[in-house]
Design a protein around this motif. Structure first.
Motif, PDB file in Angstrom:
ATOM      1  N   ARG A 104      89.965  22.652  13.181  1.00  0.00           N
ATOM      2  CA  ARG A 104      88.979  22.731  12.487  1.00  0.00           C
ATOM      3  C   ARG A 104      88.206  22.333  12.951  1.00  0.00           C
ATOM      4  NH1 ARG A 104      89.602  16.819   8.654  1.00  0.00           N
ATOM      5  NH2 ARG A 104      89.634  16.374  10.938  1.00  0.00           N
ATOM      6  N   LEU A 105      88.249  20.922  14.601  1.00  0.00           N
ATOM      7  CA  LEU A 105      87.406  21.394  15.457  1.00  0.00           C
ATOM      8  C   LEU A 105      86.308  22.502  16.137  1.00  0.00           C
ATOM      9  CD1 LEU A 105      86.053  18.754  17.336  1.00  0.00           C
ATOM     10  CD2 LEU A 105      87.575  19.476  18.811  1.00  0.00           C
ATOM     11  N   LEU A 106      87.880  23.608  16.837  1.00  0.00           N
ATOM     12  CA  LEU A 106      86.846  24.604  17.132  1.00  0.00           C
ATOM     13  C   LEU A 106      86.182  24.764  15.641  1.00  0.00           C
ATOM     14  CD1 LEU A 106      90.147  25.732  19.318  1.00  0.00           C
ATOM     15  CD2 LEU A 106      88.262  24.900  19.721  1.00  0.00           C
ATOM     16  N   ASN A 107      86.933  25.586  14.292  1.00  0.00           N
ATOM     17  CA  ASN A 107      85.886  26.389  13.859  1.00  0.00           C
ATOM     18  C   ASN A 107      84.101  25.426  13.834  1.00  0.00           C
ATOM     19  OD1 ASN A 107      85.115  25.999  10.415  1.00  0.00           O
ATOM     20  ND2 ASN A 107      86.197  27.485  11.368  1.00  0.00           N
ATOM     21  N   ARG A 108      84.594  24.302  13.679  1.00  0.00           N
ATOM     22  CA  ARG A 108      83.149  23.554  13.456  1.00  0.00           C
ATOM     23  C   ARG A 108      81.686  23.959  14.583  1.00  0.00           C
ATOM     24  NH1 ARG A 108      84.586  17.505  11.100  1.00  0.00           N
ATOM     25  NH2 ARG A 108      85.046  18.318   8.910  1.00  0.00           N
ATOM     26  N   PHE A 109      82.158  24.047  15.714  1.00  0.00           N
ATOM     27  CA  PHE A 109      81.557  23.183  16.856  1.00  0.00           C
ATOM     28  C   PHE A 109      81.831  24.474  18.155  1.00  0.00           C
ATOM     29  CE2 PHE A 109      82.108  19.477  15.675  1.00  0.00           C
ATOM     30  CZ  PHE A 109      81.199  19.223  14.739  1.00  0.00           C
ATOM     31  N   PHE A 110      82.831  24.948  17.584  1.00  0.00           N
ATOM     32  CA  PHE A 110      82.770  26.536  19.028  1.00  0.00           C
ATOM     33  C   PHE A 110      82.860  27.564  18.423  1.00  0.00           C
ATOM     34  CE2 PHE A 110      83.811  22.546  20.828  1.00  0.00           C
ATOM     35  CZ  PHE A 110      83.660  22.371  22.095  1.00  0.00           C
ATOM     36  N   GLN A 111      83.240  28.056  17.876  1.00  0.00           N
ATOM     37  CA  GLN A 111      83.838  29.305  17.110  1.00  0.00           C
ATOM     38  C   GLN A 111      82.585  29.806  16.073  1.00  0.00           C
ATOM     39  OE1 GLN A 111      87.721  29.284  15.735  1.00  0.00           O
ATOM     40  NE2 GLN A 111      88.779  29.403  17.862  1.00  0.00           N
ATOM     41  N   LYS A 112      82.243  31.339  15.551  1.00  0.00           N
ATOM     42  CA  LYS A 112      81.187  32.003  15.219  1.00  0.00           C
ATOM     43  C   LYS A 112      82.428  32.341  13.896  1.00  0.00           C
ATOM     44  CE  LYS A 112      78.338  35.225  13.627  1.00  0.00           C
ATOM     45  NZ  LYS A 112      77.495  34.842  13.663  1.00  0.00           N
ATOM     46  N   ALA A 113      83.412  31.608  14.017  1.00  0.00           N
ATOM     47  CA  ALA A 113      84.327  31.798  12.571  1.00  0.00           C
ATOM     48  C   ALA A 113      85.697  32.049  13.011  1.00  0.00           C
ATOM     49  CB  ALA A 113      83.511  33.015  11.535  1.00  0.00           C
ATOM     50  N   THR A 114      86.233  31.697  11.488  1.00  0.00           N
ATOM     51  CA  THR A 114      87.949  31.479  11.581  1.00  0.00           C
ATOM     52  C   THR A 114      88.232  32.731  10.345  1.00  0.00           C
ATOM     53  OG1 THR A 114      88.310  29.026  12.931  1.00  0.00           O
ATOM     54  CG2 THR A 114      90.034  30.518  11.372  1.00  0.00           C
ATOM     55  N   ILE A 115      88.982  33.373  11.083  1.00  0.00           N
ATOM     56  CA  ILE A 115      90.284  34.493  10.704  1.00  0.00           C
ATOM     57  C   ILE A 115      91.472  33.939  10.119  1.00  0.00           C
ATOM     58  CG2 ILE A 115      90.544  36.786  10.150  1.00  0.00           C
ATOM     59  CD1 ILE A 115      88.469  37.541  12.554  1.00  0.00           C
ATOM     60  N   PHE A 116      91.334  33.921   8.600  1.00  0.00           N
ATOM     61  CA  PHE A 116      92.690  33.825   8.218  1.00  0.00           C
ATOM     62  C   PHE A 116      93.333  34.866   7.547  1.00  0.00           C
ATOM     63  CE2 PHE A 116      90.324  29.779   7.167  1.00  0.00           C
ATOM     64  CZ  PHE A 116      90.896  28.946   7.689  1.00  0.00           C
ATOM     65  N   ASN A 117      95.091  35.078   7.581  1.00  0.00           N
ATOM     66  CA  ASN A 117      95.240  36.471   7.082  1.00  0.00           C
ATOM     67  C   ASN A 117      95.364  36.269   5.621  1.00  0.00           C
ATOM     68  OD1 ASN A 117      97.675  34.884   7.120  1.00  0.00           O
ATOM     69  ND2 ASN A 117      99.184  36.343   7.884  1.00  0.00           N
ATOM     70  N   ASN A 118      94.892  34.673   5.099  1.00  0.00           N
ATOM     71  CA  ASN A 118      95.676  34.835   4.114  1.00  0.00           C
ATOM     72  C   ASN A 118      94.441  34.188   2.884  1.00  0.00           C
ATOM     73  OD1 ASN A 118      97.131  31.477   3.646  1.00  0.00           O
ATOM     74  ND2 ASN A 118      96.765  32.080   5.303  1.00  0.00           N
ATOM     75  N   HIS A 119      95.048  33.869   1.447  1.00  0.00           N
ATOM     76  CA  HIS A 119      93.756  33.486   1.175  1.00  0.00           C
ATOM     77  C   HIS A 119      93.754  31.794   0.643  1.00  0.00           C
ATOM     78  CE1 HIS A 119      90.917  36.808  -0.188  1.00  0.00           C
ATOM     79  NE2 HIS A 119      92.159  37.287  -0.403  1.00  0.00           N
ATOM     80  N   GLN A 120      95.253  31.941   0.804  1.00  0.00           N
ATOM     81  CA  GLN A 120      96.029  29.871   0.099  1.00  0.00           C
ATOM     82  C   GLN A 120      95.114  28.940   1.363  1.00  0.00           C
ATOM     83  OE1 GLN A 120      99.755  28.615   0.154  1.00  0.00           O
ATOM     84  NE2 GLN A 120      99.332  28.647  -2.815  1.00  0.00           N
ATOM     85  N   GLY A 121      95.845  29.688   2.703  1.00  0.00           N
ATOM     86  CA  GLY A 121      95.121  28.734   3.348  1.00  0.00           C
ATOM     87  C   GLY A 121      93.820  28.771   3.903  1.00  0.00           C
ATOM     88  N   CYS A 122      92.972  29.899   3.943  1.00  0.00           N
ATOM     89  CA  CYS A 122      91.811  29.821   4.006  1.00  0.00           C
ATOM     90  C   CYS A 122      91.138  28.351   2.787  1.00  0.00           C
ATOM     91  CB  CYS A 122      91.084  31.585   3.948  1.00  0.00           C
ATOM     92  SG  CYS A 122      88.819  31.265   3.718  1.00  0.00           S
TER      93      CYS A 122
END
Length: 352
Positions: free
Chosen positions: A125-143
């Protein structure tokens, strides 16, 4: 030509490992691809795949964390990596730190399940918010679950796993003894105890011959063998530990059973569908995207071994149904999860 980097912990057997090798292979026909591996474990299946694409450059990130990060950072600069994809939690962390303050490198994190331990979630979550352009999930439920818990909605994308679709063939006959298979790591998330109880219940429901092949490896191997002994099922269940010829077991299977308590998008279910097997699986992760209930297989609640046995019995007693559902499972996979769709979605992301 853009230079693409992919960071993965290893290339041993596993869903994320296989998908990272697959991503490297499909992108290597369009871009220069660098596959960064933390540990030099390489299973036969991934080795064979990568041999077909010698243009992929494999780079081992050896040493302790500081050394791995430094080597990756230097490689990003040296090879002018424009897009860096990370798969597992440690890969996300290493990639994000290494690419920090390198303006020409865009980092995409990865999440491969609908549930993960709290400490991993907090890091991602920290990386998604502040370090990465985006996060790629392989499933909709997890996203969807992760967005509810604080991931940035505009920085979350779903790209389902890809698979090389096998050639179609006509299933003219199914032998008198049916093979039920299940493949996965021997860990709590796979809930193989429910699978074993389902086989015990199935034995009560039919006298028709069948064998259950439980294939994998992991910390619960001793427990699994104990459960099999306790239910007196050694004559019905064969435990196969980490075989080199995993494709052979998919090819000999007639029905696939999955009793996981959570999933992302299951590689093993996709492989089973690619081998014309109907699926009996728990309704977790994106299994409902793979399995059309009562058409390509059956969905059950977690822990419901009696319902699993009911559906397995239905398939064993009706070989024509097994055949028909297996064909429909293959066609559903081919129409919705082909490697071309997988490749095109990543290329669209890279070029956007």
């Amino acid at each position: 030509m853009k230079n693409i980097g992919i960071v993965i912990r290893s290339l041993k057997p596993g869903g994320a490992e296989k998908q990272s090798a697959l991503l490297a292979s499909v992108l290597s026909t369009t871009y220069s691809v660098y596959l960064f591996i933390q540990y030099p474990q390489l299973c036969k299946q991934n080795q064979q795949l990568l041999k077909q694409f010698p243009q992929i450059k494999l780079i081992h990130l050896d040493g302790q964390w500081q050394k791995k990060i430094k080597k990756l950072k230097n490689s990003i600069k040296h090879y002018h990596i424009s897009h860096l994809f990370a798969y597992l939690t440690s890969d996300n962390l290493i990639a994000s730190i290494a690419a920090r303050n390198i303006s020409d490198c865009t980092v995409y994190g990865g999440v491969r399940s609908s549930q993960i331990p709290l400490h991993k979630f907090l890091v991602l979550r920290l990386l998604n918010r502040f370090f990465q352009k985006a996060t790629i999930f392989n499933n909709h439920q997890g996203c969807q679950n992760f967005i509810k818990k604080g991931f940035a909605k505009n920085k979350c994308h779903v790209i389902h796993n890809g698979i090389e679709i096998s050639e179609s063939f006509d299933i003219t006959d199914i032998p008198s003894e049916l093979n039920i298979i299940s493949i996965g790591r021997f860990v709590e998330a796979k809930d193989f105890k429910t699978s074993i109880l389902a086989i015990k219940e199935l034995q009560k429901r039919t006298e028709l011959p069948f064998t259950f092949y439980l294939i994998g490896y992991g910390p619960l191997e001793a427990s699994i063998r104990h459960w099999i002994n306790a239910e007196d099922l050694n004559n019905k269940i064969k435990v196969i530990i980490n075989p080199n010829n995993i494709d052979q077991y998919y090819q000999m299977g007639h029905v696939y059973l999955s009793t996981s308590v959570f999933e992302g998008l299951s590689n093993s279910i996709m492989e089973a569908m690619n081998n014309f097997m109907p699926i009996v699986a728990t309704n977790v992760g994106d299994n409902a995207s793979l399995i059309e209930h009562d058409k390509t297989g059956f969905l059950i609640d977690t822990g419901d071994y009696k319902k699993a046995a009911e559906y397995l019995s239905k398939l064993i007693k009706n070989r024509q149904l097994t055949n028909s559902m297996g064909q429909k499972a293959y066609q559903h996979l081919k129409s919705n999860f082909s490697i071309d769709q997988f490749r095109n979605k990543y290329i669209t992301l890279i070029e956007s």
